[in-house]
Design an enzyme around this catalytic site. Sequence first.
Site, PDB file in Angstrom:
ATOM      1  CG  ASP A   1      34.239  35.045  36.650  1.00  0.00           C
ATOM      2  OD1 ASP A   1      33.812  35.831  35.780  1.00  0.00           O
ATOM      3  OD2 ASP A   1      35.163  35.329  37.436  1.00  0.00           O
TER       4      ASP A   1
ATOM      5  CE  LYS B   1      39.050  39.893  34.602  1.00  0.00           C
ATOM      6  NZ  LYS B   1      37.974  39.170  35.265  1.00  0.00           N
TER       7      LYS B   1
ATOM      8  CG  ASP C   1      40.898  37.211  37.067  1.00  0.00           C
ATOM      9  OD1 ASP C   1      40.390  36.782  36.009  1.00  0.00           O
ATOM     10  OD2 ASP C   1      40.228  37.735  37.975  1.00  0.00           O
TER      11      ASP C   1
ATOM     12  CG  ASP D   1      36.897  36.559  32.847  1.00  0.00           C
ATOM     13  OD1 ASP D   1      36.562  36.691  34.040  1.00  0.00           O
ATOM     14  OD2 ASP D   1      37.927  35.968  32.508  1.00  0.00           O
TER      15      ASP D   1
ATOM     16  CB  SER E   1      36.390  31.932  40.940  1.00  0.00           C
ATOM     17  OG  SER E   1      37.457  32.859  40.916  1.00  0.00           O
ATOM     18  N   GLY E   2      36.853  33.000  37.790  1.00  0.00           N
ATOM     19  CA  GLY E   2      37.906  33.300  36.823  1.00  0.00           C
ATOM     20  C   GLY E   2      39.250  33.506  37.512  1.00  0.00           C
ATOM     21  CG  LEU E   3      41.338  35.499  41.593  1.00  0.00           C
ATOM     22  CD1 LEU E   3      42.515  36.212  40.946  1.00  0.00           C
ATOM     23  CD2 LEU E   3      40.891  36.260  42.852  1.00  0.00           C
TER      24      LEU E   3
ATOM     25  CG  ASN F   1      40.556  40.378  40.274  1.00  0.00           C
ATOM     26  OD1 ASN F   1      40.428  41.175  41.193  1.00  0.00           O
ATOM     27  ND2 ASN F   1      40.013  39.192  40.286  1.00  0.00           N
ATOM     28  CB  SER F   2      36.701  43.759  39.970  1.00  0.00           C
ATOM     29  OG  SER F   2      36.002  43.173  38.914  1.00  0.00           O
TER      30      SER F   2
ATOM     31  NE  ARG G   1      32.177  41.012  37.852  1.00  0.00           N
ATOM     32  CZ  ARG G   1      33.180  40.269  38.303  1.00  0.00           C
ATOM     33  NH1 ARG G   1      33.049  38.942  38.368  1.00  0.00           N
ATOM     34  NH2 ARG G   1      34.314  40.808  38.680  1.00  0.00           N
TER      35      ARG G   1
ATOM     36  CG  HIS H   1      32.164  42.930  41.748  1.00  0.00           C
ATOM     37  ND1 HIS H   1      32.095  42.402  43.018  1.00  0.00           N
ATOM     38  CD2 HIS H   1      33.386  42.539  41.267  1.00  0.00           C
ATOM     39  CE1 HIS H   1      33.204  41.733  43.275  1.00  0.00           C
ATOM     40  NE2 HIS H   1      34.007  41.803  42.234  1.00  0.00           N
TER      41      HIS H   1
ATOM     42  CD  GLU I   1      34.263  40.866  34.350  1.00  0.00           C
ATOM     43  OE1 GLU I   1      34.060  39.964  35.178  1.00  0.00           O
ATOM     44  OE2 GLU I   1      35.318  41.539  34.345  1.00  0.00           O
TER      45      GLU I   1
HETATM   46  C1  SPV Z   1      36.240  35.941  40.375  1.00  0.00           C
HETATM   47  O1  SPV Z   1      36.072  35.139  41.288  1.00  0.00           O
HETATM   48  O2  SPV Z   1      37.046  35.749  39.440  1.00  0.00           O
HETATM   49  C2  SPV Z   1      35.470  37.182  40.354  1.00  0.00           C
HETATM   50  C3  SPV Z   1      35.032  37.736  41.604  1.00  0.00           C
HETATM   51  O3  SPV Z   1      35.281  37.753  39.300  1.00  0.00           O
HETATM   52  S1  SPV Z   1      36.210  38.879  42.118  1.00  0.00           S
HETATM   53  O4  SPV Z   1      37.530  38.346  41.934  1.00  0.00           O
HETATM   54  O5  SPV Z   1      35.852  39.104  43.513  1.00  0.00           O
HETATM   55  O6  SPV Z   1      36.010  40.100  41.308  1.00  0.00           O
HETATM   56 MG    MG Z   2      36.347  36.995  37.756  1.00  0.00          MG
END
Ligand code: SPV
Ligand code: MG
Length: 307
Positions: A96, A131, A69, A98, A57-59, A133-134, A169, A200, A125
Amino acid sequence: MHLSKNVHACAISNQATIFGRFRSMINSNVLEFIMEAHDGLSAKIVAESGFRGIWASGLSISTALGLRDANEASWTEVVDVLDRMQESVSIPIMLDGDTGFGNFNNVRRLVQRLCTIGVAAVCIEDKTFPKTNSFIGDRQPLASIAEFQGKIRAAKDSQLHDAFTVVARVEALIAGHGMDAALERAHAYCDAGADAVLIHSKKATADEVLQFAEQWQNRAPLVIVPTKYHATPTSRYRDASVSMVIWANHNLRAALQAMRSVTRRIQAAEAIADVEKDIASVDDVFSLMNYQELEVAESRYLAGEER
Ligand code: SPV
Ligand code: MG
């Protein structure tokens, strides 16, 4: 000399199976689950628990590095973490990725490095670099469809293993562009060669993801990330023919809470006696890290030397 050649051959053939294993998982008719990890330790815990794949995971990776993130970590910093994770486990990892850390050219270098270190898949994505975080704010600018198609083609053209997997994504629902835009983008990304699509959503229910799945009609494997719609029963995803569920950040969040709680207790008590029962034993650490293997190796390779 011969030994190191064999070790190299083993690493290459293991890598070939890693790529194929992830591709089979995502292509299978069975709903698969992959679990977040962000370093060698968490990757080992995911593998030990029986998961068949890892979401890097990027986060979580950026948080574990003490960064946000928001592409604060460079792509080489991220790949260094992946290298450690990959070395720690023998189950496939999807990074991930990004937005691919730049334009199509950065995507090509990323994919080649991932293939070289044995990371089985990347998810990129369709947002713009850098980017966010979503789940942060409403400003989530998207790349044009044409630009993102170019990144997907660049990724597929530069992969070093046939079974390396590129997941596209779609952030259209996150950015508030609606279902038609999400479907249009997903189809365009598959036209460009994506092996699977991740849709997502930041809604508290799975409604829009399930609606997407219905209209998608299984054109390509579908991946979802139920972080916000966490209360939806898994059976609904199975019924909707979702291919893969990502539990995206739960090791990082568990670690944060556990570390904070123990650290605060020790700080307040100026003692460690109380927390001993609540933390892993040192023997547990040795066992997870397989110190036993080192002992066996020592008796094989240090034979004749004083130990
Ligand atoms: C991550 O885990 O970094 C993701 C998923 O991109 S989320 O944070 O849920 O968008
Ligand atoms: Mg991410």
